[in-house]
Design a protein around this motif. Sequence first.
Motif, PDB file in Angstrom:
ATOM      1  N   THR A   1      10.998  -0.394   3.834  1.00  0.00           N
ATOM      2  CA  THR A   1      11.271  -1.736   4.094  1.00  0.00           C
ATOM      3  C   THR A   1      12.603  -2.218   3.607  1.00  0.00           C
ATOM      4  O   THR A   1      13.150  -1.980   2.768  1.00  0.00           O
ATOM      5  N   ILE A   2      13.269  -3.151   4.861  1.00  0.00           N
ATOM      6  CA  ILE A   2      14.494  -3.513   4.350  1.00  0.00           C
ATOM      7  C   ILE A   2      14.526  -4.943   4.197  1.00  0.00           C
ATOM      8  O   ILE A   2      13.919  -5.696   4.626  1.00  0.00           O
ATOM      9  N   PHE A   3      15.251  -5.349   3.119  1.00  0.00           N
ATOM     10  CA  PHE A   3      15.232  -6.332   2.293  1.00  0.00           C
ATOM     11  C   PHE A   3      16.384  -6.929   2.370  1.00  0.00           C
ATOM     12  O   PHE A   3      17.477  -6.148   2.332  1.00  0.00           O
ATOM     13  N   ARG A   4      17.040  -8.479   2.252  1.00  0.00           N
ATOM     14  CA  ARG A   4      18.271  -8.887   1.908  1.00  0.00           C
ATOM     15  C   ARG A   4      18.494  -8.576   0.532  1.00  0.00           C
ATOM     16  O   ARG A   4      17.589  -8.519  -0.546  1.00  0.00           O
ATOM     17  N   ILE A   5      19.681  -7.784   0.099  1.00  0.00           N
ATOM     18  CA  ILE A   5      20.046  -7.422  -1.193  1.00  0.00           C
ATOM     19  C   ILE A   5      20.669  -8.435  -2.022  1.00  0.00           C
ATOM     20  O   ILE A   5      21.347  -8.317  -3.301  1.00  0.00           O
ATOM     21  N   ALA A   6      21.231  -9.565  -1.330  1.00  0.00           N
ATOM     22  CA  ALA A   6      21.865 -10.641  -1.992  1.00  0.00           C
ATOM     23  C   ALA A   6      23.175 -10.172  -2.608  1.00  0.00           C
ATOM     24  O   ALA A   6      23.973  -9.321  -1.957  1.00  0.00           O
TER      25      ALA A   6
ATOM     26  N   TYR B   1       3.245  -7.482  -0.005  1.00  0.00           N
ATOM     27  CA  TYR B   1       3.543  -7.314   1.417  1.00  0.00           C
ATOM     28  C   TYR B   1       4.870  -7.643   1.875  1.00  0.00           C
ATOM     29  O   TYR B   1       5.593  -8.627   1.316  1.00  0.00           O
ATOM     30  N   CYS B   2       5.230  -7.005   2.932  1.00  0.00           N
ATOM     31  CA  CYS B   2       6.765  -7.368   3.554  1.00  0.00           C
ATOM     32  C   CYS B   2       6.470  -8.339   4.473  1.00  0.00           C
ATOM     33  O   CYS B   2       7.396  -8.963   5.115  1.00  0.00           O
ATOM     34  N   ASP B   3       5.162  -8.424   4.957  1.00  0.00           N
ATOM     35  CA  ASP B   3       4.789  -9.314   5.965  1.00  0.00           C
ATOM     36  C   ASP B   3       3.443  -9.921   5.648  1.00  0.00           C
ATOM     37  O   ASP B   3       2.496  -9.310   5.875  1.00  0.00           O
ATOM     38  N   ILE B   4       3.306 -11.134   5.035  1.00  0.00           N
ATOM     39  CA  ILE B   4       1.967 -11.599   4.602  1.00  0.00           C
ATOM     40  C   ILE B   4       1.097 -11.898   5.645  1.00  0.00           C
ATOM     41  O   ILE B   4      -0.379 -11.396   5.804  1.00  0.00           O
ATOM     42  N   GLU B   5       1.557 -12.304   7.059  1.00  0.00           N
ATOM     43  CA  GLU B   5       0.461 -12.625   7.933  1.00  0.00           C
ATOM     44  C   GLU B   5      -0.080 -11.595   8.663  1.00  0.00           C
ATOM     45  O   GLU B   5      -1.369 -11.656   8.760  1.00  0.00           O
ATOM     46  N   ASN B   6       0.563 -10.393   8.828  1.00  0.00           N
ATOM     47  CA  ASN B   6       0.139  -9.272   9.339  1.00  0.00           C
ATOM     48  C   ASN B   6      -0.212  -8.179   8.335  1.00  0.00           C
ATOM     49  O   ASN B   6      -0.734  -6.989   8.709  1.00  0.00           O
ATOM     50  N   LYS B   7      -0.302  -8.479   6.967  1.00  0.00           N
ATOM     51  CA  LYS B   7      -0.643  -7.645   5.873  1.00  0.00           C
ATOM     52  C   LYS B   7      -0.079  -6.252   6.130  1.00  0.00           C
ATOM     53  O   LYS B   7      -0.565  -5.088   5.864  1.00  0.00           O
ATOM     54  N   ILE B   8       1.501  -6.261   6.200  1.00  0.00           N
ATOM     55  CA  ILE B   8       1.990  -5.182   6.287  1.00  0.00           C
ATOM     56  C   ILE B   8       2.755  -4.763   4.922  1.00  0.00           C
ATOM     57  O   ILE B   8       3.483  -5.646   4.357  1.00  0.00           O
ATOM     58  N   PRO B   9       2.157  -3.804   4.310  1.00  0.00           N
ATOM     59  CA  PRO B   9       2.541  -3.388   2.881  1.00  0.00           C
ATOM     60  C   PRO B   9       3.951  -3.056   2.702  1.00  0.00           C
ATOM     61  O   PRO B   9       4.702  -2.436   3.710  1.00  0.00           O
ATOM     62  N   VAL B  10       4.625  -3.168   1.611  1.00  0.00           N
ATOM     63  CA  VAL B  10       5.893  -2.866   1.147  1.00  0.00           C
ATOM     64  C   VAL B  10       6.227  -1.333   1.155  1.00  0.00           C
ATOM     65  O   VAL B  10       5.307  -0.694   0.517  1.00  0.00           O
TER      66      VAL B  10
END
Length: 361
Positions: free
Chosen positions: A78-83, A64-73
């Motif tokens: 899906t936009i992540f921090r790429i460090a 999940y990209c959002d655990i609380e709302n169960k939104i899948p990656v």
Amino acid sequence: MNSFITYLSNIFTHQVKVKSLKGLSGLKKSDAILHNLCVEKSIPGLAITITKRDEILFQKGFGYCDIENKIPVNPKETIFRIASISKCITGLALGKMVEEGLLEFDDSFYKYVPNYPKKAYDFTLRQLASHTAGIRVYQGKEFGLNQSFSIADSLEVFKDDPLMFKPGKGYLYNSFDFVLLSLAMQEAGGMPFEQYVKEKVLDPLGMRNTIPPLQNPTISSSGVENQAKFYTKTPIGFKKAIEVNNFYKLAGGGYLSTSDDVAKLGQELLDKNLLEQETYQELLTAQLIDQESIYYGLGFQVSEDNLGRNFVGHVGSSVGAYSNLFVYPNEKLVVSILINCTDSKVQNSLDSAINTLVHLG
């Protein structure tokens, strides 16, 4: 309360089964390894894109990209921090500036930022880009600053500290090097650093989902469309990561992107269309200290993986993020992996998943 809800959702959610690796190989084995990382609660979510000869070999979202709302990656959206993969983007921009005659790799930093406090020694843009300038690492909680610094303003954090060693005589990996480098590039280019990068690197490579964080956010950290939520692992689940503002260290660890976009960045390191061959030679050649390789070029790791295969790229670790970009020139393979969790300690599993795919296709 939100963190407590996250704990509960991890504990009581219906459990998807762990997949056995017995008898599996290739794509099926890699899929199972990454699936298990999420099912076993090692990470909240992961996006992977692997290309071979510029064709997608494997692309998938896990968890999940959002655990609380169960939104899948979604690996394309899906936009992540790429460090620290951000450093590779900066490396390409630096090379472009050299080609445009705006600066030279071996120019003094002080040529562009003359008011920076003088140190015991001069240091160059090349030394900043290769972590051989002697600039110090984070101290205390500096890795988690949440202030709306501009690049120039952030120098207040470390500008009065002495160099750790004579430039060119040591290697010390840090992100403050790239804060200084981006300021010099900004001055040389006569425009905001992020604008130059967008026009000269991101747009030409079609990296349309690669963006800087907001310098002065008026909305929550989830305000960017399709942006993952960022988590930190705890003994009983995941909690939301601390709020940070990474705009000031955009060049060294601030960019946000998708796995699909990061794979485009990696593909450019094989195609070499953006810059001249000589420029890539400069960027992707490991620097030497006393004739010994430091396995780092100018914004790029230049090394071998756990099985001795040559690669260029970067591993990244930041608040709410862990990332891999591995480009294998001999195998014509690009690996892009993004995770929305702080210090997930899953590199061995990622290596296992990668190893089963390197010689496919």
